[in-house]
Design an enzyme around this catalytic site. Structure first.
Site, short mmCIF file in Angstrom:
data_model
loop_
_atom_site.label_atom_id
_atom_site.label_comp_id
_atom_site.label_asym_id
_atom_site.label_seq_id
_atom_site.Cartn_x
_atom_site.Cartn_y
_atom_site.Cartn_z
CD1 TRP A 34 6.43 3.19 -3.63
CD2 TRP A 34 4.79 3.64 -2.16
NE1 TRP A 34 6.57 2.08 -2.60
CE2 TRP A 34 5.51 2.50 -1.62
CE3 TRP A 34 3.82 4.13 -1.63
CZ2 TRP A 34 4.95 1.75 -0.52
CZ3 TRP A 34 3.48 3.38 -0.34
CH2 TRP A 34 4.09 2.38 0.12
CB SER A 100 3.64 11.10 -5.18
OG SER A 100 3.96 10.71 -3.82
CG MET A 101 7.72 7.44 -6.42
SD MET A 101 8.17 5.89 -5.99
CE MET A 101 9.96 6.23 -6.14
CG ASP A 229 -0.61 15.33 0.43
OD1 ASP A 229 -0.44 14.21 0.92
OD2 ASP A 229 0.25 15.66 -0.59
CG HIS A 258 -0.47 12.24 -1.96
ND1 HIS A 258 0.79 13.24 -1.77
CD2 HIS A 258 -0.06 11.26 -2.65
CE1 HIS A 258 1.70 12.38 -2.41
NE2 HIS A 258 1.33 11.46 -2.90
#
Length: 288
Positions: A34, A100-101, A229, A258
Site C-alpha cells: 500500500w 505488507s498489505m 520497520d 519496511h
C-alpha cells in the site's frame, strides 16, 4: 498493457487488473504493498526471471493502472481478484509473495480458496497476523495510529505520501538507505492510486484479523521482516507469525526498514530465490 478481468462493478463495467507476465518455469506471483503498484518489484522481477522463474505481478484494484471501482476494497474481494489472476493465467505450483498489505491477500486466499494452485507462500514485511490492538490482541497497534494516517491522507494526500515514503524506507537524519530519486519514484507510483481506495484499503489492512486465515496454511512458508520497520513493527507482525504458522521460517533483517526490497535487494533476492527453489533459506541468511 495487459489486463485480467476480475469481475464487474455495480454498473456492469469490467474490473481490469494491470499485470505483467515474464519468463518461463515455476511461477512466482508478486503482490504489492500500500499504496503502490506491481512496479515496486522492479529489482525482483529481473532477478527472478534470470534465475529461471516465470514471474507474474499485478496491481490490485484501485491502484496504478488497474480499474478504480467505488466498491470492493476488502480482503475477501482482494483474495477473489488473486484467484482470477491464477485461474485466468492457469498457473500451477505457484509461490505467492505478499509484501505488507499484500501478505493479507496471501493469507485470505489460502483460507478462502483452500490454497488452490499454490505450493509455497512468502510474507514480506506483512501486516499479518493482526495489526490492530484489541482486547484479544493486546500486542497490536493503537487505533489512534491508523486514524492519524487516515486523517493525513484526507488532509493532504501528497504531503502524507512524502512523509510516508521516508518512514517506508527508513530515511532519517543519519540514515539514507535509498536515494532521493527512489523516494520521488515511489511517491509518483503511489500518487496514481484512487483516493477512496487508498483510504478504504488502509482500513482493511489495519483492521482485518488474519489469525484464522493463517491456520489454513500447510505449505512451506517464509516470513521476512525488517528489524527497524517503523510502519509494521516486527514484534507485532513478523515475530508473531510462527505462533499461527508453526512451520514457517522467520528471518529478521537487522536494521532493515519496511520497504526492504530496495535497500536489502541483494540479500532479499537471494533468500527469495533460495526459497522458491526449495532450499534452506536460513543457511543463506546466516551468511549475514
Amino acid at each position: 498493457m495487459n489486463h485480467i478481468i476480475a469481475g464487474q462493478d455495480t454498473h456492469g463495467n469490467d474490473i481490469n487488473l494491470d499485470y505483467i507476465d515474464h519468463g518461463d518455469g515455476k511461477p512466482v506471483v508478486l503482490i504489492h504493498g500500500w499504496p503502490a503498484t506491481y512496479k515496486m518489484w522492479e529489482y525482483q522481477l529481473t532477478a527472478l526471471v534470470e534465475h529461471g522463474f516465470r514471474v507474474v505481478a499485478y496491481t490490485r484494484r484501485g491502484f496504478g493502472n488497474s480499474s478504480k471501482p467505488f466498491e470492493g476494497h476488502d480482503y475477501d474481494t482482494y483474495a477473489d481478484d488473486l484467484k482470477a489472476v491464477l485461474d485466468q493465467l492457469d498457473l500451477q505450483d505457484v509461490t505467492l509473495v505478499g509484501f505488507s498489505m499484500g501478505g493479507g491477500e496471501v493469507a485470505r486466499y489460502m483460507s478462502r480458496h483452500s490454497g488452490a494452485r499454490v505450493s509455497r507462500v512468502a510474507f514480506i514485511s506483512a501486516v499479518t497476523p493482526f495489526l490492530l490492538k484489541t482486547a484479544d490482541n493486546p500486542e497490536g497497534v493503537d487505533r489512534q495510529v491508523f486514524d492519524e494516517m487516515i486523517e493525513g491522507v484526507k488532509k493532504d494526500r501528497f504531503d502524507f505520501l512524502q512523509g510516508f515514503g521516508k518512514k517506508f524506507y527508513g530515511v532519517g537524519m543519519l540514515s539514507n538507505p535509498v536515494s532521493e530519486a527512489a523516494l520521488d519514484w515511489t511517491q509518483r507510483m503511489c500518487e496514481v492510486a484512487d483516493p477512496r481506495a487508498t483510504l478504504l484499503s488502509a482500513r482493511a489492512w489495519s483492521e482485518t484479523d488474519f489469525r484464522q486465515d493463517l491456520a489454513a496454511i500447510e505449505v512451506p512458508t517464509l516470513v521476512i521482516h525488517g528489524g527497524d520497520d517503523a510502519l509494521v513493527p516486527a514484534k507485532v507482525s513478523g515475530e508473531r507469525m510462527t505462533h499461527f504458522v508453526p512451520h514457517a521460517e522467520f528471518i529478521e533483517y537487522a536494521g532493515a526498514p519496511h520497504g526492504l526490497f530496495i535497500p536489502e535487494k541483494e540479500r532479499f533476492n537471494r533468500d527469495l530465490i533460495t526459497f522458491v527453489h526449495g532450499g534452506d533459506v536460513q543457511k543463506t541468511a546466516d551468511r549475514y
